[in-house]
Write a protein that holds these residues in place. Structure first.
Motif, PDB file in Angstrom:
ATOM      1  N   ILE A  74      -6.238  -1.153  10.764  1.00  0.00           N
ATOM      2  CA  ILE A  74      -5.885  -2.220   9.829  1.00  0.00           C
ATOM      3  C   ILE A  74      -7.159  -2.817   9.242  1.00  0.00           C
ATOM      4  N   PHE A  79      -5.940  -8.384   5.292  1.00  0.00           N
ATOM      5  CA  PHE A  79      -4.527  -8.374   5.684  1.00  0.00           C
ATOM      6  C   PHE A  79      -3.814  -9.664   5.299  1.00  0.00           C
ATOM      7  N   ILE A 204      -5.406  -9.149  14.800  1.00  0.00           N
ATOM      8  CA  ILE A 204      -5.937  -9.264  13.438  1.00  0.00           C
ATOM      9  C   ILE A 204      -6.649 -10.608  13.276  1.00  0.00           C
ATOM     10  N   PHE A 233       1.499  -2.785   8.825  1.00  0.00           N
ATOM     11  CA  PHE A 233       0.395  -3.739   8.742  1.00  0.00           C
ATOM     12  C   PHE A 233      -0.601  -3.258   7.681  1.00  0.00           C
ATOM     13  N   LYS A 234      -0.441  -3.772   6.459  1.00  0.00           N
ATOM     14  CA  LYS A 234      -1.244  -3.285   5.341  1.00  0.00           C
ATOM     15  C   LYS A 234      -2.028  -4.427   4.696  1.00  0.00           C
ATOM     16  N   GLN A 236      -4.247  -0.842   5.228  1.00  0.00           N
ATOM     17  CA  GLN A 236      -4.793  -0.133   6.360  1.00  0.00           C
ATOM     18  C   GLN A 236      -5.432   1.160   5.883  1.00  0.00           C
ATOM     19  N   ASP A 248      -2.127   1.023   0.866  1.00  0.00           N
ATOM     20  CA  ASP A 248      -1.670  -0.344   0.571  1.00  0.00           C
ATOM     21  C   ASP A 248      -0.148  -0.433   0.657  1.00  0.00           C
TER      22      ASP A 248
END
Length: 248
Positions: A74, A79, A204, A233-234, A236, A248
């Protein structure tokens, strides 16, 4: 005769065995040992090249006919959580994660067994004993932490520690360019909290606070339903033949 440099790692290849993610496929792994004072540097280099750590072993897939396993990391500094992720963060605002040295406890193992029995009763780790668990935590030559998640207490803002029931645990390596989530587990009865997602979101946050660019999640297996959460979870990056590619 050419001699191998003293500190050069040796790599080995496992025999083929049934793939635990894709029916009908067989997996092989290339691996090396992470020992000695050069282990942290080697772990960083290998993780950036798609390896994962298990105790003092670094490994990556070397399957003959399949390339479904893709290393995922990630981009922590860029993020942005989705609406659902924001709800999960709010739902778990009463929890705090405390980073400890890599030492096992009976309380951790009890939660670990509860998690395995509920979620992975037929998996490769299902028969792990308390000694096996202790080795998983302690057998490391790199910078490793055990993060324990508990409810916030009245003194948590001073001590930085939670109180009461142990709800979740993450075994995490701290590298030069990020955090690598080696293994995590949680109380499966608290499914409304989405603790697996919460721990990733917390990592994160930790990476951002430390100025680290990445959170490494291991392998995403295209076609494996239980691995689909990793691509949520982008932005990444996925490791491909030419290096890390942004998604994305």
């Amino acid at each position: 005769m050419t001699q191998q440099p003293k500190h050069s790692p040796q790599f080995f290849l496992t025999a083929a065995s049934p793939c635990p993610y894709l029916p009908g496929e067989y997996e092989r792994k290339v691996f090396t040992h992470l020992v000695g004072d050069k282990a942290p540097e080697l772990n960083d280099l290998l993780t950036q090249g798609g390896f994962r750590r298990s105790q003092n072993i670094a490994y990556r897939p070397a399957c003959e006919t399949c390339r479904a396993c893709v290393s995922v990391r990630i981009l922590a500094q860029e993020f942005e959580p989705t609406r659902n992720m924001k709800r999960i963060l709010k739902r778990n605002a009463d929890l705090i994660g405390t980073a400890n040295t890599a030492e096992p406890s009976s309380e951790q193992y009890s939660l670990f067994r509860t998690y395995l029995d509920a979620r992975h009763s037929r998996g490769g780790m299902s028969d792990m004993t308390v000694l096996d668990y202790a080795m998983m935590i302690e057998d490391t030559h790199v910078s490793t932490e055990v993060i324990e998640y508990r409810r916030r207490g009245p003194d948590s803002f001073v001590t930085g520690k939670g109180e009461g029931e142990l709800m979740a645990v993450a075994l995490t390596d701290r590298m030069a360019d990020g955090l690598s989530m080696v293994y995590s587990f949680y109380n499966p009865q608290l499914h409304d909290r989405s603790l697996g997602t919460f721990m990733i979101l917390d990592h994160i946050r930790r990476a951002r606070s430390a100025g680290l660019p990445h959170v490494y999640l291991g392998y995403w297996v295209n076609g494996s339903q239980k691995m689909e959460y990793k691509v949520r979870f982008k932005p990444q990056e996925h490791l491909g033949p030419t290096g890390w590619d942004r998604v994305d």
